[in-house]
Design an enzyme around this catalytic site. Structure first.
Site, mmCIF file in Angstrom:
data_model
loop_
_atom_site.group_PDB
_atom_site.id
_atom_site.type_symbol
_atom_site.label_atom_id
_atom_site.label_comp_id
_atom_site.label_asym_id
_atom_site.label_seq_id
_atom_site.Cartn_x
_atom_site.Cartn_y
_atom_site.Cartn_z
ATOM 1 C CE LYS A 139 36.379 43.988 35.164
ATOM 2 N NZ LYS A 139 36.637 45.286 35.716
ATOM 3 C CG ASP A 187 33.970 41.588 37.494
ATOM 4 O OD1 ASP A 187 32.852 41.921 37.067
ATOM 5 O OD2 ASP A 187 34.794 42.396 37.966
ATOM 6 N N GLY A 239 41.905 41.053 37.996
ATOM 7 C CA GLY A 239 43.055 40.140 38.096
ATOM 8 C C GLY A 239 42.756 38.924 38.957
ATOM 9 N N GLY A 240 42.171 39.117 40.124
ATOM 10 C CA GLY A 240 41.847 37.986 41.009
ATOM 11 C C GLY A 240 40.748 37.126 40.412
ATOM 12 C CB SER A 241 37.571 38.015 38.671
ATOM 13 O OG SER A 241 37.052 38.783 39.715
ATOM 14 C CB THR A 242 41.104 36.773 35.001
ATOM 15 O OG1 THR A 242 41.164 36.064 33.757
ATOM 16 C CG2 THR A 242 42.491 37.221 35.384
ATOM 17 C CB ALA A 277 44.528 47.262 39.076
ATOM 18 N N GLY A 278 41.071 47.200 39.364
ATOM 19 C CA GLY A 278 39.871 47.360 38.534
ATOM 20 C C GLY A 278 39.973 46.600 37.223
HETATM 21 O O1 C5P Z 1 31.145 39.935 43.421
HETATM 22 P P1 C5P Z 1 32.391 40.449 44.046
HETATM 23 O O2 C5P Z 1 32.769 39.677 45.288
HETATM 24 O O3 C5P Z 1 33.538 40.544 43.086
HETATM 25 O O4 C5P Z 1 32.098 41.923 44.491
HETATM 26 C C1 C5P Z 1 32.938 42.632 45.355
HETATM 27 C C2 C5P Z 1 32.144 43.714 46.063
HETATM 28 O O5 C5P Z 1 31.719 44.695 45.120
HETATM 29 C C3 C5P Z 1 30.859 43.231 46.698
HETATM 30 O O6 C5P Z 1 31.119 42.756 48.013
HETATM 31 C C4 C5P Z 1 30.013 44.470 46.713
HETATM 32 O O7 C5P Z 1 30.413 45.318 47.765
HETATM 33 C C5 C5P Z 1 30.408 45.164 45.413
HETATM 34 N N1 C5P Z 1 29.508 44.830 44.291
HETATM 35 C C6 C5P Z 1 28.222 45.333 44.281
HETATM 36 N N2 C5P Z 1 27.383 45.018 43.247
HETATM 37 C C7 C5P Z 1 27.808 44.242 42.224
HETATM 38 C C8 C5P Z 1 29.126 43.730 42.208
HETATM 39 C C9 C5P Z 1 29.952 44.043 43.267
HETATM 40 O O8 C5P Z 1 27.810 46.066 45.197
HETATM 41 N N3 C5P Z 1 26.962 43.972 41.230
#
Ligand code: C5P
Length: 315
Positions: free
Chosen positions: A11, A141, A106-109, A102-103
């Protein structure tokens, strides 16, 4: 033995606005997320024993509990132990095409594909909303990655409203091979620097929603207006990434000089993307920027906007 091959698209963020704090410690966000044709392939097959194993073609992707794909399988195994006892454990093979850290989610999908694949292998019959609820436990994500397409994502990023399909647009992506940005670092640094702009979690929902500025972007998407979408690209995390990583700024400027519809860092970076209205234009921009910067560490991809999330391969 049952096996499935799934396509797991990356994404990009067309819009990422940080609204404020949340009681759970995450950030309250307003994002527009877009699936693109750059994708990993996930092969999942049942094995006779009660174990979960993950293998990836990319040497830096871990095979243990720190891999989101592993965590997705472990979560389902914990929630549905009878299904695992009946159908056995699974072996998960990830063919990695999406760059890591990379933003691009990749890991989420990959984790989203494991949820969809295991639902099939273990015959769980989960609904889309049940799958997305489990997905949110893996990462913010992951629900979007299951659903895919174009969506407005609020809350932590897990509350989704589908938007108009934009499959007439193309994208060029660029990233320095050895440069990764940690999502945790990006949000933590943003909090340190911009905390005074946050709407507090104590404010009522209406006040918080009034702060959101994603309306014009959503409207441009409803009109499928590529030029307007390009103008309205926005990512608050650029405020911390650009000063720290001049390579990101350099790529943005190089794309801009090519007269693209718009250019922006995706998610927490460091991938930079540029929007174009045709594949030929995407390839022209890729070649021009590649020649201009002429650095062997720089990797490029072109991709198309797509309207699907996780899907079976060859279907
Ligand atoms: O949800 P996820 O584990 O992918 O998020 C990774 C990190 O990104 C979280 O540990 C947090 O530091 C930050 N994050 C956040 N607010 C969000 C999504 C992610 O602060 N809404």
């Amino acid at each position: 033995m049952r096996s499935y091959s799934l396509i797991a698209p990356a994404k990009i963020n067309l819009y990422l606005e940080i609204i404020g704090d949340r009681p759970d410690g995450y950030h309250e966000l307003a994002m527009v997320l877009q699936s693109i044709s750059l994708a990993d392939q996930i092969d999942i097959q049942s094995i006779g024993i009660d174990t979960i194993s993950v293998r990836c073609t990319h040497a830096e992707v871990p095979n243990d509990q720190t891999n989101l794909a592993y965590r997705a399988a472990a979560l389902l195994a914990q929630q549905f132990p009878d299904a695992m006892a009946q159908f056995g454990g699974v072996e998960i093979n990830i063919k990695k095409n999406i760059p890591i850290a990379a933003g691009l989610a990749g890991g989420s999908t990959d984790a989203a594909a494991v949820l969809v694949g295991l639902d099939l292998i273990w015959q769980l019959g989960l609904t889309q909303s049940e799958l997305e609820e489990l997905a949110a436990q893996i990462g913010s994500d992951v629900p979007f990655c299951i659903q895919g397409g174009t969506a407005l994502a609020t809350g932590r990023g897990e509350q989704l409203s589908p938007l108009t399909n934009l499959d007439h647009l193309y994208v060029v992506l660029a990233k320095y091979r050895n440069l990764g940005i940690s999502t945790v670092w990006a949000y933590k640094t943003y909090r340190q620097q911009f905390n005074d702009t946050y709407i507090s979690a104590a404010q009522d929902l209406q006040t918080r929603q009034q702060r959101v500025h994603s309306g014009p972007m959503v409207s441009a998407i409803m009109h499928r207006d590529g030029a307007e979408i390009g103008q309205l690209l926005h990512n608050d995390l650029e405020k911390v990434a650009l000063p720290e990583y001049p390579q990101v700024l350099q790529l943005r400027e190089a794309f801009e000089a090519q007269g693209v519809l718009g250019t922006m860092m995706s998610g927490s970076g460091p991938t930079v993307f540029a929007l174009t209205e045709s594949e030929a234009e995407a390839l022209r921009v890729l070649e021009a920027v590649k020649t201009q910067i002429a650095n062997p560490e720089l990797e490029f991809w072109t991709a198309k906007f797509i309207s699907t999330g996780i899907r079976l391969a060859h279907s």
